[in-house]
Write a protein that holds these residues in place. Structure first.
Motif, short mmCIF file in Angstrom:
data_model
loop_
_atom_site.label_atom_id
_atom_site.label_comp_id
_atom_site.label_asym_id
_atom_site.label_seq_id
_atom_site.Cartn_x
_atom_site.Cartn_y
_atom_site.Cartn_z
N ASP A 1 17.85 90.91 57.31
CA ASP A 1 18.58 91.11 58.56
C ASP A 1 19.73 90.11 58.68
O ASP A 1 19.93 89.25 57.82
CB ASP A 1 17.63 91.08 59.77
CG ASP A 1 17.10 89.69 60.10
OD1 ASP A 1 17.60 88.68 59.56
OD2 ASP A 1 16.17 89.61 60.92
N LYS A 2 20.49 90.23 59.76
CA LYS A 2 21.70 89.41 59.93
C LYS A 2 21.39 87.94 60.09
O LYS A 2 22.28 87.09 59.91
CB LYS A 2 22.50 89.92 61.13
CG LYS A 2 21.73 89.94 62.45
CD LYS A 2 22.52 90.60 63.54
CE LYS A 2 21.73 90.70 64.83
NZ LYS A 2 22.49 91.41 65.90
N ASP A 3 20.14 87.60 60.44
CA ASP A 3 19.74 86.20 60.57
C ASP A 3 19.08 85.66 59.31
O ASP A 3 18.64 84.51 59.28
CB ASP A 3 18.79 86.04 61.76
CG ASP A 3 19.45 86.39 63.08
OD1 ASP A 3 20.63 86.04 63.26
OD2 ASP A 3 18.79 87.03 63.92
N GLY A 4 19.00 86.50 58.27
CA GLY A 4 18.41 86.07 57.01
C GLY A 4 16.93 86.28 56.89
O GLY A 4 16.33 85.91 55.87
N CYS A 5 16.28 86.86 57.90
CA CYS A 5 14.86 87.17 57.80
C CYS A 5 14.66 88.34 56.83
O CYS A 5 15.50 89.25 56.75
CB CYS A 5 14.28 87.53 59.16
SG CYS A 5 14.25 86.16 60.32
N ILE A 6 13.55 88.31 56.10
CA ILE A 6 13.32 89.32 55.06
C ILE A 6 11.97 90.01 55.27
O ILE A 6 10.94 89.61 54.69
CB ILE A 6 13.38 88.68 53.66
CG1 ILE A 6 14.68 87.87 53.49
CG2 ILE A 6 13.30 89.76 52.58
CD1 ILE A 6 14.81 87.19 52.14
N PRO A 7 11.92 91.04 56.11
CA PRO A 7 10.68 91.81 56.22
C PRO A 7 10.50 92.72 55.00
O PRO A 7 11.46 93.17 54.39
CB PRO A 7 10.90 92.63 57.50
CG PRO A 7 12.37 92.74 57.64
CD PRO A 7 12.96 91.49 57.04
#
Length: 302
Positions: A91-97
């Motif tokens: 995602d745009k915040d760098g989280c990786i689900p």
């Protein structure tokens, strides 16, 4: 849809191939026994997604691995764990689900090199086998629960996870797989692999879906797999047995096809490169990442 030879043909080229040092040659897995019986499977890559620094992350389903491919095409192992990671998005915040076939929705902690659970059981019931996911601008996660569903068992599910609330949008899916929202986030497109089609799910004001229909139909021994959409609203459909990515205009017209240079198992796609003018594609059975030019000039219909 037949293999329309009048549509614009775009040739793919090899971006990078999994190094031999990472291949698990001669090793069997339960996943490969069930999904690729009788075939040698030293890797099966999927789920391409770029981080803000231009690194490409991919999963290796049967061996529970997630890799990072740097811009210089160097591969590094980020994590290896006991599971089958099937889809991944950043995602745009760098989280990786991660859509994890065995466990549900997980999240990759890159710094710690481990996986953390996000949503594993639903009402104390396990998922059938999560396949892929898409992240909306507001952070909502849309994901598919495919399992082994198909025409014989049309009970695949499509979910939305929003601020801790889980909504089931579809529970009659015929092997729901890749998915993507349109640019206005008013419609969800879902690849239904064993229906050999992409379904179109328009949203109502209350967030439910209605008037679900087939956006396009294909053919072959497998079907549509990963999806993505460019800024112009063109839908890119990876086909897992025809060795092509098909490009559809917003009205459903087939305008181009991108031909694999590595093998027929085109499973997933991600847009990257300068100005978003390159499409990266996984050819899963050979562990190859391909790339093709998808600029407006390249996609202009012949």
């Amino acid at each position: 849809m037949y293999l329309d030879t009048t549509s614009k043909l775009i040739e793919a080229e090899i971006f990078s191939v999994m190094p031999d040092s990472f291949r698990r040659i001669g090793m069997r897995t339960d996943w490969a026994d069930a999904n690729r019986p009788g075939e040698a499977t030293d890797c099966f890559i999927e789920g391409p997604s770029f981080d803000a620094d231009g690194n490409l992350y991919i999963v290796d389903i049967p061996f529970g691995r997630i890799f990072r491919i740097a811009s210089d095409k160097t591969w590094s192992l980020v994590v290896e764990y006991e599971s089958w990671p099937n889809g991944l998005k950043i995602d745009k915040d760098g989280c990786i689900p991660v859509a994890d076939y065995m466990h549900g929705i997980m999240q990759l902690d890159v710094k710690a090199g481990c996986m953390r659970p996000v949503l594993t059981p639903r009402n104390s019931e396990s998922f059938r086998g999560c396949n892929d996911l898409h992240i909306a601008d507001n952070g909502d996660i849309y994901f598919t629960d495919q399992g082994q569903t198909g025409l014989h068992d049309p009970t695949g599910r499509v979910y939305r996870l929003a601020s801790g609330r889980l909504d089931c949008l579809i529970d009659t899916g015929i092997s729901p797989n890749g998915l993507v929202l349109d640019r206005a986030e008013a419609t969800l497109f879902v690849a239904m692999t064993r229906d050999n089609a992409v379904w179109r799910l328009p949203f109502m004001k209350d967030g439910s879906v209605s008037k679900v229909g087939r956006f396009c139909s294909t053919f072959g021994t497998s079907g549509p797999d990963g999806l993505t959409m460019d800024k112009a609203g063109r839908l890119f459909v990876a086909h897992a047995s025809l060795g092509h990515v098909f490009v559809f205009a917003p009205n459903g017209e087939l305008i181009a096809r991108i031909k694999s240079c590595a093998g027929p198992a085109c499973t997933n796609v991600a847009i990257g490169g300068n100005n978003g003018y390159h499409l990266y594609m996984t050819e899963s059975s050979t562990g190859t990442v391909m790339v093709a030019d998808i600029s407006d000039e390249s996609l202009r219909k012949a």
